[in-house]
Write a protein that holds these residues in place. Structure first.
Motif, PDB file in Angstrom:
ATOM      1  N   ASN A 195      84.443 -50.933  23.784  1.00 22.40           N
ATOM      2  CA  ASN A 195      85.569 -51.152  23.780  1.00 22.40           C
ATOM      3  C   ASN A 195      86.016 -51.883  24.816  1.00 22.40           C
ATOM      4  O   ASN A 195      84.842 -52.110  25.535  1.00 22.40           O
ATOM      5  CB  ASN A 195      86.155 -49.771  23.834  1.00 22.40           C
ATOM      6  CG  ASN A 195      86.525 -49.173  25.145  1.00 22.40           C
ATOM      7  OD1 ASN A 195      85.994 -49.993  26.161  1.00 22.40           O
ATOM      8  ND2 ASN A 195      86.812 -48.394  25.534  1.00 22.40           N
ATOM      9  N   PRO A 196      86.970 -52.668  24.689  1.00 26.20           N
ATOM     10  CA  PRO A 196      87.683 -53.992  25.684  1.00 26.20           C
ATOM     11  C   PRO A 196      87.324 -53.681  27.173  1.00 26.20           C
ATOM     12  O   PRO A 196      86.603 -53.949  27.996  1.00 26.20           O
ATOM     13  CB  PRO A 196      89.101 -54.405  25.019  1.00 26.20           C
ATOM     14  CG  PRO A 196      88.869 -53.708  24.117  1.00 26.20           C
ATOM     15  CD  PRO A 196      88.185 -52.918  23.681  1.00 26.20           C
ATOM     16  N   GLN A 197      87.135 -52.630  27.328  1.00 26.17           N
ATOM     17  CA  GLN A 197      86.961 -52.105  28.741  1.00 26.17           C
ATOM     18  C   GLN A 197      85.534 -51.068  28.517  1.00 26.17           C
ATOM     19  O   GLN A 197      85.255 -51.141  29.861  1.00 26.17           O
ATOM     20  CB  GLN A 197      88.187 -50.656  29.094  1.00 26.17           C
ATOM     21  CG  GLN A 197      89.488 -51.430  29.448  1.00 26.17           C
ATOM     22  CD  GLN A 197      89.692 -51.267  27.566  1.00 26.17           C
ATOM     23  OE1 GLN A 197      89.623 -50.811  26.868  1.00 26.17           O
ATOM     24  NE2 GLN A 197      90.969 -52.315  28.113  1.00 26.17           N
ATOM     25  N   GLY A 198      84.299 -51.732  27.737  1.00 27.98           N
ATOM     26  CA  GLY A 198      83.276 -51.484  27.792  1.00 27.98           C
ATOM     27  C   GLY A 198      83.139 -50.095  27.904  1.00 27.98           C
ATOM     28  O   GLY A 198      81.733 -49.671  28.269  1.00 27.98           O
ATOM     29  N   GLN A 199      83.293 -48.642  27.613  1.00 25.83           N
ATOM     30  CA  GLN A 199      83.112 -48.281  26.870  1.00 25.83           C
ATOM     31  C   GLN A 199      83.343 -47.673  25.930  1.00 25.83           C
ATOM     32  O   GLN A 199      83.308 -47.977  24.949  1.00 25.83           O
ATOM     33  CB  GLN A 199      84.668 -47.298  27.215  1.00 25.83           C
ATOM     34  CG  GLN A 199      85.741 -46.912  28.690  1.00 25.83           C
ATOM     35  CD  GLN A 199      86.652 -46.020  28.732  1.00 25.83           C
ATOM     36  OE1 GLN A 199      87.292 -45.860  27.698  1.00 25.83           O
ATOM     37  NE2 GLN A 199      86.891 -45.933  30.054  1.00 25.83           N
ATOM     38  N   ILE A 200      81.773 -46.521  25.604  1.00 26.83           N
ATOM     39  CA  ILE A 200      81.065 -46.457  24.250  1.00 26.83           C
ATOM     40  C   ILE A 200      82.321 -45.705  23.781  1.00 26.83           C
ATOM     41  O   ILE A 200      82.953 -45.049  23.489  1.00 26.83           O
ATOM     42  CB  ILE A 200      79.939 -45.505  23.919  1.00 26.83           C
ATOM     43  CG1 ILE A 200      78.752 -46.220  25.046  1.00 26.83           C
ATOM     44  CG2 ILE A 200      79.041 -45.198  23.315  1.00 26.83           C
ATOM     45  CD1 ILE A 200      77.862 -45.348  26.039  1.00 26.83           C
TER      46      ILE A 200
END
Length: 334
Positions: A274-279
């Protein structure tokens, strides 16, 4: 009518005259003159004997006095008053009749004067109407004469104007012919000049258009070259950022690796971020090493290393899906 009205006045005057004569006669009756003989008088007293009077001296002769007229009696006074009242009433009636006659005569005179004035006014009006009629007839004749003169003057003026207009028309026609010839020559010269100017303008426009096309093509080529260079530069920058981001992920995965496998093993993992870098979801093995245990160990290390800080300056579309190859040699010596 007037003679009948005079009788009461004559009667009243006659009655007044008779009353005055009667009064005068009543007040001037005849009285006998007193004699010059002395008069003796005896005084009788009831208290004593009759005394013999002493002879009296002879009285001196008295002067003869004019007797005063006797006072009229009440009947005479009433008759005189009645006659006087009758005379006064007759006189008042006569005055009233005289006033009435004077008023009637005045009204008759006024009516006569009014009728005379009306007749005079009618005569004057008739005379004025005749004079006005004569004046109107004279003015009408004068107006007709003036109208005839005016019509003649207008006719002469129209004739003169027509002659003048014909002369002006002929002169205008001649001037129009001269002007038309001059206009034709000038139009031909102007047309020729305009044709030359148009040819020159068209040639200049063609040259200008060609120059503009060349300039636009050159500018377009330059813009496309600049755009290609910018795209190439941006692509290179994106690749650099993607490489840095992949290296960062590998480093975090290396740090989360805690087992050893044969150095020859390698697999490729695909993950969605996602845009926050979470899988998002579960990482997938898109190219297996042939060793399921190694593949599962790599997936576990990736999940343990997440999340991954988004790269600064890189569009989300470029790091939304990441495919990384991991080999056991690098992981073992991470």
């Amino acid at each position: 009518m007037k003679q009948k009205r005079r009788w009461p006045l004559i009667l009243a005057i006659t009655l007044n005259g008779a009353i005055l004569i009667a009064l005068f006669w009543s007040f001037h009756v005849y009285v006998p003159t007193a004699s010059n003989a002395p008069v003796q008088a005896e005084l009788i007293s009831g208290s004593g004997p009759k005394a013999t009077p002493a002879p009296a001296p002879a009285p001196a002769p008295k002067a003869i006095q004019k007797p005063s007229p006797p006072r009229p009696s009440a009947a005479q006074q009433a008759a005189a008053a009645e006659a006087k009242a009758t005379a006064r009433k007759a006189e008042e009636k006569a005055h009233q009749e005289a006033a009435a006659r004077a008023a009637e005569e005045k009204a008759a005179a006024a009516q006569a004067a009014k009728e005379k004035a009306a007749a005079l006014a009618r005569a004057e009006a008739k005379q004025s109407a005749m004079a006005a009629k004569q004046q109107a007839a004279a003015e009408q004749a004068k107006a007709e004469h003036a109208k005839a003169e005016h019509a003649a003057q207008q006719k002469a003026a129209r004739q003169a104007a027509a002659e003048k207009a014909a002369e002006a028309k002929a002169a205008a026609a001649k001037a129009a012919e001269v002007k038309a010839a001059a206009e034709t020559a000038r139009a031909a010269a102007l047309k020729k000049q305009m044709a030359e100017q148009t040819a020159k303008a068209e040639e200049a426009a063609r040259a200008k258009a060609l120059q503009r096309q060349l300039s636009e093509a050159k500018a377009k080529a330059q813009a496309e070259a600049n755009l290609a260079a910018a795209r190439a530069q941006q692509a290179a920058e994106n690749q650099r950022l993607i490489g840095l981001f992949a290296q960062k992920i590998r480093t975090q995965v290396y740090n989360a690796w805690n087992t050893n496998f044969s150095a020859a093993l390698s697999c490729t993992v695909q993950m969605e971020l996602n845009p926050q870098g979470q899988i998002i979801g579960q990482p997938r093995i898109i190219r297996s090493s042939g060793n399921p245990r190694f593949d599962q160990a790599v997936i576990a290390a990736v999940q343990a290393a997440a999340p991954f800080a988004p790269p600064i300056g890189l569009s989300y579309d470029l790091y939304k899906e990441v495919n990384l190859k991991f080999n056991a040699e690098e992981l073992n010596h991470g």
